[in-house]
Write a protein that holds these residues in place. Structure first.
Motif, short mmCIF file in Angstrom:
data_model
loop_
_atom_site.label_atom_id
_atom_site.label_comp_id
_atom_site.label_asym_id
_atom_site.label_seq_id
_atom_site.Cartn_x
_atom_site.Cartn_y
_atom_site.Cartn_z
N THR A 162 58.96 24.72 50.35
CA THR A 162 57.56 24.40 50.57
C THR A 162 57.00 25.56 51.38
O THR A 162 57.55 25.90 52.43
CB THR A 162 57.41 23.07 51.34
OG1 THR A 162 58.15 22.08 50.67
CG2 THR A 162 55.95 22.66 51.42
N LYS A 165 50.57 29.42 51.18
CA LYS A 165 49.98 30.60 50.56
C LYS A 165 48.67 30.83 51.28
O LYS A 165 47.86 29.92 51.43
CB LYS A 165 49.76 30.25 49.09
CG LYS A 165 49.13 31.28 48.22
CD LYS A 165 49.02 30.64 46.82
CE LYS A 165 48.14 31.48 45.92
NZ LYS A 165 48.81 32.67 45.43
N SER A 172 46.81 27.38 50.47
CA SER A 172 47.36 26.33 49.61
C SER A 172 48.82 26.12 50.00
O SER A 172 49.56 27.08 50.20
CB SER A 172 47.24 26.77 48.15
OG SER A 172 47.70 25.76 47.30
N THR A 173 49.20 24.86 50.16
CA THR A 173 50.60 24.55 50.42
C THR A 173 51.23 24.14 49.09
O THR A 173 50.70 23.28 48.39
CB THR A 173 50.74 23.43 51.46
OG1 THR A 173 50.03 23.83 52.63
CG2 THR A 173 52.20 23.19 51.81
N ILE A 174 52.33 24.80 48.78
CA ILE A 174 52.94 24.61 47.46
C ILE A 174 54.40 24.25 47.62
O ILE A 174 55.11 24.85 48.45
CB ILE A 174 52.81 25.93 46.63
CG1 ILE A 174 51.33 26.23 46.39
CG2 ILE A 174 53.55 25.81 45.30
CD1 ILE A 174 51.07 27.60 45.82
N ARG A 175 54.84 23.25 46.86
CA ARG A 175 56.26 22.90 46.85
C ARG A 175 56.80 23.19 45.46
O ARG A 175 56.15 22.90 44.46
CB ARG A 175 56.46 21.43 47.20
CG ARG A 175 57.94 21.02 47.25
CD ARG A 175 58.13 19.54 47.53
NE ARG A 175 57.56 19.18 48.82
CZ ARG A 175 56.94 18.02 49.06
NH1 ARG A 175 56.78 17.15 48.10
NH2 ARG A 175 56.47 17.75 50.26
N ALA A 176 57.96 23.80 45.41
CA ALA A 176 58.54 24.10 44.10
C ALA A 176 60.05 24.01 44.16
O ALA A 176 60.67 24.24 45.20
CB ALA A 176 58.12 25.49 43.64
#
Lengths: 269, 330
Positions: A162, A165, A172-176
């Motif tokens: 997580t 960006k 933007s918080t991104i989880r991948a």
């Protein structure tokens, strides 16, 4: 954090763009131009070193570069700064590559040599081209998620990340799910290798790989694999009036400001 | 005749300025071409965007209505899918952080060339896109062509001078509800937050006052804000000032920051790294204030004041402040 993480950091050797000299024909004088590690890539490497520390050394950092044999220098530096292994993709067939061909070549390296990678970390862009295209293009070729302009990692487990960006326009918080590609903005450098690090770097062999070693399709690499080409190059910047004043400048500045404000009002009318 | 597609980015107020710049430039300069646009937007923005674009002079506008937050793969999927079925000769996206994030992903998906962050564009007789961009840290301009179609480029915000969109031509709006293959979206967007308009809109100001390392401290950099307040200008900063923590990166001028085109640009204590000079190339008038006569910015200024930047800033504020206060009283 039992898994032995594999982190690939791509490094580019770039000309020192702060030290460019011109020929009489306004072309860049390439001879004698110093080569340095792309400053953004140092930040990428630092991020990898931090992750390794966070994972209590349960991670391996693999540095890779594409370029002529001289690019060995930047890989030696990367080893001194904390990389465990280094690969140089060097083949005449790679030369003349644009971002698409470069992304393909790097993705072939990943697929053939480090298929079980967890993270790829790149500098956000390179100071010579400033395109910032190769990492995203490579992520697409590998079919993995990308988090460009990654400012901080909020959480990192064995199988997911997580991250925040942060760009000029938005955050933007991104989880991948891993594997993931991250790009990192230029930050201050704070790793100072000691003499032992340099000795270790000198003793570590850099594997040199050609097109065949990474099963690269000849039609997709180098000049022939590059859809874009430079038609014309010329020296930037227009000439301005260049009037120098050393006194009475306050009144000049004030009148310039009022003049610009008058124009502003006309524009709105 | 070329067939051009422009991707239009939106924020909560509709189409962003950088996208409008590309539209106005293409409509007014490529008169023999068909200029279409694609927008990905939320349901709530549809009417606003239609209102903004009805006099744009565009031919077809494809509105992809989708309420999901921005993710690279979502946008790449929608746009590459559309392009594969509706071939265009030229595809343009603004080189905003969003544009620069998604464009290479689209190019890689379609195996086409992409020219990043162009500051000039043109079409040759064969409708080939001539995409010109600064390279080598802004020291060299390169005009780049692509052998693949669509010819794809991202355009630096502020680089193309904008003319107001006022065209009588009837625009054809096409609303599309795209089907998304969610198995191909590889990440989950937990939050997405646009930064405030103030910080992103400064690039279009008429007067920009900018500060750099020569100001010596964060306290002195505050003088830039003060002067801006007094004269109604917008503040900006050099990369050095941003790296030293004196100013937010949102107001950085230059290669990776923004290009500006104000009527007047005044640089205090900026020596003029090449990126910075390229960023102010479109300013009508440039004044630099610097102690070093040989600083690179001198050659790129209309007027160079050779004096201490902080001293000049303070005297200027002292001169203007009482005048402004009097004006307010009256």
């Amino acid at each position: 954090m039992d898994k032995n993480f594999k982190i690939i950091v791509f490094i580019k050797q770039v000309p020192d763009t702060d030290d460019i000299k011109w020929t009489e024909n306004n072309t860049i004088q390439r001879e004698g131009l110093d080569s340095i590690i792309n400053p953004y890539d140092l930040s990428a490497l630092q991020t990898a070193v931090e992750i390794k520390k966070y994972r209590k050394k349960n991670a391996k950092i693999i540095a890779a570069a594409m370029g002529p044999i001289q690019a060995n220098d930047v890989l030696k530096e990367a080893l001194a700064l904390g990389a465990d292994e280094a690969y140089l993709l060097s083949d005449k067939k790679f030369s003349g590559a644009d971002t698409l061909a470069t992304a393909y070549t790097l993705s072939q390296f990943v697929k053939t040599k480090v298929p079980d990678f967890d993270l790829i970390i790149c500098g956000q862009q390179a100071v010579d081209g400033d395109t910032a295209q190769t990492p995203s293009s490579m992520a697409e070729k590998l079919g993995i998620a990308q988090i460009t302009c990654c400012k901080s990692i909020e959480e990192l487990t064995d199988d997911s990340i997580t991250a925040l960006k942060d760009t000029k326009d938005f955050t933007s918080t991104i989880r991948a799910k891993l594997p993931v590609l991250l790009t990192i903005d230029r930050q201050g450098t704070y790793i100072n290798p000691c003499i032992n690090d340099y000795i270790r770097a000198q003793d570590t062999e850099i594997s040199i790989l050609g097109a065949d070693d990474i099963n690269a399709d000849a039609a997709k690499i180098g000049f022939s694999g590059s859809p874009t080409y430079v038609k014309r190059a010329y020296r930037a910047l227009k000439d301005r009036k260049n009037k120098i004043i050393t006194e009475d400048y306050i009144s000049v500045l004030k009148s310039e400001i009022s003049l610009a404000k008058e124009k502003e009002n006309c524009g709105n009318g | 005749m070329a067939n051009i597609l422009v991707f239009l980015e939106t924020d909560e107020n509709g189409i962003i300025k950088a996208s409008e710049e590309i539209v106005s430039y293409c409509v007014s300069n490529f008169k023999n071409s068909q200029v279409n646009a694609a927008v990905i937007l939320s349901t709530g923005l549809t009417q606003t965007v239609k209102g903004q674009l009805c006099n744009s002079g565009l031919d077809n506008i494809y509105l992809f209505i989708n309420d999901d937050a921005y993710s690279t793969e979502l946008y790449a999927q929608i746009l590459s899918g559309f392009l594969q079925e509706n071939m265009h000769d030229v595809f343009l996206i603004s080189a905003t952080p969003l544009g620069r994030d998604v464009a290479p992903r689209i190019a890689s998906k379609m195996n086409i060339g992409l020219t990043a962050d162009c500051t000039e564009i043109g079409l040759d007789e064969q409708n080939k896109l001539l995409a010109t961009r600064p390279t080598y840290g802004g020291k060299l301009m390169a005009t780049i062509l692509s052998k693949t179609v669509p010819q794809f480029a991202t355009i630096r915000p502020g680089a193309l001078k904008q003319t107001p969109l006022q065209n009588e031509k009837t625009v054809n709006f096409v609303e599309i509800h795209p089907e998304i293959d969610h198995s191909k979206i590889l990440c989950e967007v937990i939050s997405f937050q646009r930064k405030n308009k103030e910080s992103s809109d400064w690039t279009s100001a008429d007067i920009i006052i900018s500060g750099g390392r020569g100001l010596g401290s964060k306290e002195n950099f505050e003088l830039i804000y003060k002067l801006c307040d007094l004269i109604g200008a917008k503040p900006a900063a050099s990369r050095c000032a941003v790296e030293l923590g004196w100013a937010d990166s949102a107001i950085q001028v230059g290669q990776t920051g923004s290009s500006v085109s104000p009527k007047l640009y005044i640089a205090f204590g900026i020596s003029g790294a090449m990126q910075h000079l390229v960023g102010i190339e479109n300013a009508d008038r440039v004044i630099s204030v610097n102690t070093d006569k040989n600083a690179p910015i001198t050659a790129s200024s209309d007027i160079s004041v050779i004096a201490d930047a902080v001293t000049v800033l303070k005297s200027l504020i002292n001169e203007i402040e009482p005048e402004t206060e009097n004006a307010r009283k009256n």
